[in-house]
Write a protein that holds these residues in place. Structure first.
Motif, mmCIF file in Angstrom:
data_model
loop_
_atom_site.group_PDB
_atom_site.id
_atom_site.type_symbol
_atom_site.label_atom_id
_atom_site.label_comp_id
_atom_site.label_asym_id
_atom_site.label_seq_id
_atom_site.Cartn_x
_atom_site.Cartn_y
_atom_site.Cartn_z
ATOM 1 N N VAL A 120 9.036 -49.056 -27.067
ATOM 2 C CA VAL A 120 9.797 -48.637 -25.885
ATOM 3 C C VAL A 120 11.045 -49.501 -25.821
ATOM 4 O O VAL A 120 10.977 -50.700 -26.093
ATOM 5 N N ASP A 121 12.159 -48.925 -25.463
ATOM 6 C CA ASP A 121 13.328 -49.728 -25.129
ATOM 7 C C ASP A 121 13.816 -49.270 -23.753
ATOM 8 O O ASP A 121 13.640 -48.098 -23.391
ATOM 9 N N SER A 122 14.381 -50.192 -23.004
ATOM 10 C CA SER A 122 14.764 -49.832 -21.638
ATOM 11 C C SER A 122 15.923 -50.692 -21.151
ATOM 12 O O SER A 122 16.197 -51.762 -21.693
ATOM 13 N N THR A 123 16.589 -50.192 -20.129
ATOM 14 C CA THR A 123 17.670 -50.936 -19.473
ATOM 15 C C THR A 123 17.509 -50.819 -17.969
ATOM 16 O O THR A 123 17.324 -49.712 -17.454
ATOM 17 N N LEU B 282 11.584 -49.254 -13.200
ATOM 18 C CA LEU B 282 11.500 -49.450 -14.656
ATOM 19 C C LEU B 282 10.233 -48.787 -15.211
ATOM 20 O O LEU B 282 10.287 -48.065 -16.212
ATOM 21 N N GLN C 269 16.743 -46.873 -17.299
ATOM 22 C CA GLN C 269 16.685 -45.894 -18.382
ATOM 23 C C GLN C 269 15.675 -46.392 -19.404
ATOM 24 O O GLN C 269 15.540 -47.601 -19.601
ATOM 25 N N ALA C 270 15.013 -45.458 -20.068
ATOM 26 C CA ALA C 270 14.057 -45.857 -21.107
ATOM 27 C C ALA C 270 14.058 -44.842 -22.234
ATOM 28 O O ALA C 270 14.354 -43.658 -22.028
ATOM 29 N N ILE D 190 9.950 -45.575 -17.896
ATOM 30 C CA ILE D 190 9.148 -45.683 -19.124
ATOM 31 C C ILE D 190 8.066 -44.598 -19.155
ATOM 32 O O ILE D 190 7.846 -43.947 -20.180
ATOM 33 N N THR E 110 12.921 -39.818 -23.537
ATOM 34 C CA THR E 110 13.818 -40.600 -22.688
ATOM 35 C C THR E 110 13.386 -40.454 -21.237
ATOM 36 O O THR E 110 12.792 -39.443 -20.845
ATOM 37 N N ILE F 90 8.307 -53.853 -26.906
ATOM 38 C CA ILE F 90 8.927 -53.478 -25.635
ATOM 39 C C ILE F 90 10.282 -54.164 -25.500
ATOM 40 O O ILE F 90 10.365 -55.395 -25.530
ATOM 41 N N ILE G 132 13.499 -54.787 -23.036
ATOM 42 C CA ILE G 132 13.999 -54.678 -21.650
ATOM 43 C C ILE G 132 15.341 -55.389 -21.597
ATOM 44 O O ILE G 132 15.414 -56.591 -21.843
ATOM 45 N N CYS H 185 11.499 -44.033 -25.838
ATOM 46 C CA CYS H 185 10.295 -44.468 -26.544
ATOM 47 C C CYS H 185 10.067 -43.601 -27.767
ATOM 48 O O CYS H 185 10.667 -42.530 -27.912
#
Ligand code: MG
Length: 156
Positions: free
Chosen positions: A94-97, A40, A149-150, A44, A5, A127, A129, A152
């Motif tokens: 990867v996921d992110s906000t 961002l 925030q991310a 990541i 994270t 990916i 976002i 993976c």
């Protein structure tokens, strides 16, 4: 499999470019930082490094190093991938906000995915976002900062 994270926040100020996910976004303010302040990409990178049990990006790219001033954060992401590759890990997804009151992020997400997939060496569909406002609450809600925030997954 290894999960990681990452979190980052930068102040929004006048007379700076706004770079998010490697994409320059037209806006009257930009993020303040030693690098291009791409919040961002930093979140990541920390997720990737953290998943492998490595130190965070401040260790690899100290903000006291004048040579790193204004550095493109895609270089930071490539370095994070290099470091975990040496340990035998491959990035799965990867996921992110992004948390930003302004500007609107949605129209730029596909461009960010394109740039990030290139830097990370994964397909765009690996990916995630998302973007949210902070509902006007706190400093992010007042437009004084943008956070990210991310999470993976690394596999070996
Ligand atoms: Mg940062």
């Amino acid at each position: 499999m290894r999960i990681g994270t990452g979190y980052d926040i930068h102040r929004l100020v006048e007379d700076r470019r706004l770079v998010l996910g490697g994409v320059e976004i037209p806006y009257h303010k930009g993020l303040l930082g030693h690098s291009d302040a791409d919040v961002l990409s930093h979140a990541i990178a920390d997720a990737i490094l953290g998943a492998a049990g490595l130190h965070d990006i401040g260790h690899f790219f100290p903000d006291t190093d004048p040579k790193l001033e204004g550095i493109d954060s895609q270089i930071i992401l490539r370095k994070a991938i290099d470091e975990v590759s040496h340990l035998g890990y491959k990035l799965q997804n990867v996921d992110s906000t992004l948390i930003a009151q302004e500007p609107k992020i949605g129209p730029h997400i596909n461009s960010m995915k394109r740039v990030l997939s290139n830097s990370l060496g994964v397909t765009e569909d690996s990916i995630g976002i998302k973007a949210t406002t902070n509902e006007g609450v706190g400093d992010i809600g007042k437009g004084l900062a943008i956070a990210a925030q991310a999470a993976c997954l690394l596999v070996n």
